[in-house]
Write a protein that holds these residues in place. Sequence first.
Motif, PDB file in Angstrom:
ATOM      1  N   LEU A   1       0.836  -1.198   0.000  1.00 33.03           N
ATOM      2  CA  LEU A   1       0.000   0.000   0.000  1.00 33.03           C
ATOM      3  C   LEU A   1       0.874   1.253   0.000  1.00 33.03           C
ATOM      4  O   LEU A   1       0.620   2.194  -0.769  1.00 33.03           O
ATOM      5  CB  LEU A   1      -0.933   0.007   1.204  1.00 33.03           C
ATOM      6  N   GLU A   2       1.903   1.273   0.830  1.00 30.84           N
ATOM      7  CA  GLU A   2       2.791   2.441   0.897  1.00 30.84           C
ATOM      8  C   GLU A   2       3.522   2.665  -0.424  1.00 30.84           C
ATOM      9  O   GLU A   2       3.672   3.812  -0.869  1.00 30.84           O
ATOM     10  CB  GLU A   2       3.786   2.301   2.050  1.00 30.84           C
ATOM     11  N   GLU A   3       3.974   1.608  -1.040  1.00 27.62           N
ATOM     12  CA  GLU A   3       4.636   1.722  -2.347  1.00 27.62           C
ATOM     13  C   GLU A   3       3.666   2.286  -3.386  1.00 27.62           C
ATOM     14  O   GLU A   3       4.025   3.150  -4.189  1.00 27.62           O
ATOM     15  CB  GLU A   3       5.125   0.338  -2.779  1.00 27.62           C
ATOM     16  N   THR A   4       2.444   1.820  -3.338  1.00 31.98           N
ATOM     17  CA  THR A   4       1.426   2.293  -4.282  1.00 31.98           C
ATOM     18  C   THR A   4       1.095   3.761  -4.052  1.00 31.98           C
ATOM     19  O   THR A   4       1.051   4.552  -5.005  1.00 31.98           O
ATOM     20  CB  THR A   4       0.150   1.430  -4.156  1.00 31.98           C
ATOM     21  N   THR A   5       0.870   4.147  -2.798  1.00 33.07           N
ATOM     22  CA  THR A   5       0.531   5.546  -2.528  1.00 33.07           C
ATOM     23  C   THR A   5       1.716   6.474  -2.797  1.00 33.07           C
ATOM     24  O   THR A   5       1.521   7.619  -3.219  1.00 33.07           O
ATOM     25  CB  THR A   5      -0.014   5.737  -1.100  1.00 33.07           C
ATOM     26  N   ALA A   6       2.931   5.985  -2.587  1.00 31.16           N
ATOM     27  CA  ALA A   6       4.112   6.794  -2.918  1.00 31.16           C
ATOM     28  C   ALA A   6       4.162   7.039  -4.423  1.00 31.16           C
ATOM     29  O   ALA A   6       4.460   8.159  -4.869  1.00 31.16           O
ATOM     30  CB  ALA A   6       5.392   6.103  -2.444  1.00 31.16           C
ATOM     31  N   TRP A   7       3.869   6.010  -5.216  1.00 36.30           N
ATOM     32  CA  TRP A   7       3.846   6.173  -6.678  1.00 36.30           C
ATOM     33  C   TRP A   7       2.771   7.186  -7.068  1.00 36.30           C
ATOM     34  O   TRP A   7       3.007   8.074  -7.889  1.00 36.30           O
ATOM     35  CB  TRP A   7       3.593   4.829  -7.365  1.00 36.30           C
ATOM     36  N   LEU A   8       1.592   7.042  -6.479  1.00 26.38           N
ATOM     37  CA  LEU A   8       0.503   7.963  -6.805  1.00 26.38           C
ATOM     38  C   LEU A   8       0.890   9.405  -6.452  1.00 26.38           C
ATOM     39  O   LEU A   8       0.696  10.312  -7.260  1.00 26.38           O
ATOM     40  CB  LEU A   8      -0.783   7.552  -6.076  1.00 26.38           C
ATOM     41  N   SER A   9       1.435   9.600  -5.266  1.00 23.62           N
ATOM     42  CA  SER A   9       1.861  10.947  -4.856  1.00 23.62           C
ATOM     43  C   SER A   9       2.914  11.510  -5.806  1.00 23.62           C
ATOM     44  O   SER A   9       2.842  12.676  -6.211  1.00 23.62           O
ATOM     45  CB  SER A   9       2.419  10.924  -3.433  1.00 23.62           C
ATOM     46  N   ALA A  10       3.878  10.682  -6.166  1.00 23.91           N
ATOM     47  CA  ALA A  10       4.949  11.123  -7.069  1.00 23.91           C
ATOM     48  C   ALA A  10       4.428  11.464  -8.451  1.00 23.91           C
ATOM     49  O   ALA A  10       5.069  12.223  -9.184  1.00 23.91           O
ATOM     50  CB  ALA A  10       6.026  10.040  -7.169  1.00 23.91           C
ATOM     51  N   HIS A  11       3.267  10.935  -8.800  1.00 26.33           N
ATOM     52  CA  HIS A  11       2.679  11.205 -10.106  1.00 26.33           C
ATOM     53  C   HIS A  11       1.519  12.198 -10.028  1.00 26.33           C
ATOM     54  O   HIS A  11       0.656  12.242 -10.911  1.00 26.33           O
ATOM     55  CB  HIS A  11       2.258   9.893 -10.766  1.00 26.33           C
ATOM     56  N   GLY A  12       1.505  12.988  -8.965  1.00 29.16           N
ATOM     57  CA  GLY A  12       0.576  14.109  -8.888  1.00 29.16           C
ATOM     58  C   GLY A  12      -0.788  13.812  -8.304  1.00 29.16           C
ATOM     59  O   GLY A  12      -1.677  14.671  -8.353  1.00 29.16           O
ATOM     60  N   TYR A  13      -0.983  12.639  -7.733  1.00 30.54           N
ATOM     61  CA  TYR A  13      -2.271  12.311  -7.127  1.00 30.54           C
ATOM     62  C   TYR A  13      -2.351  12.865  -5.714  1.00 30.54           C
ATOM     63  O   TYR A  13      -1.362  12.876  -4.985  1.00 30.54           O
ATOM     64  CB  TYR A  13      -2.478  10.786  -7.073  1.00 30.54           C
TER      65      TYR A  13
END
Length: 178
Positions: A33-45
């Motif tokens: 989950l943390e890896e996924t949310t980090a990716w989302l944050s890094a991509h402007g989510y």
Amino acid sequence: MAASDPDAESSDDRALRLLINTPVTLFWRTAILEETTAWLSAHGYQVTRIDAAHWSTERDLHRDIAAALSFPDHYGRNLDALNDCLRDVAGQVYGWAPGTAGLAIVFTGYDAFARCCPHAALAVLDTMAGASRRAALFGRRLMCLVQSDDPDIRFDPVGATPVVWNDAERLEARRRPD
């Protein structure tokens, strides 16, 4: 952000992979989950986290969702009012900053609430699925990521689609301690 680039490699777009089958995705391992949310944050989510582990009543859920998504003071604190306010969130009236690539609403410890209030827990996920569909009509991505400490948790379909496990934990064997 709008729709995905049809020429881009879809496997590189985690948000698309999350939304392709359902707007509500389950997670067991917090690291995934943390890896996924980090990716989302890094991509402007915009990633909005809501801890459901201590909810024992519907009142708890309404209090925390209202605070996390900046619902107006007149919020009725019931499931119908939640649906109404999430319609506004999907329209970026409040709770979702314009200019972001999308919105990920993350519930952690959701299994505890699902045990206490199973009807409300499913209704919230169904309402999230409806909000995601409304957002998609305007070219926006809204998803709900649901972390459960129970690797066997199941939900009936929401928004006429199943609630499924993320790609990394889709197989039951991957939801067992190492």
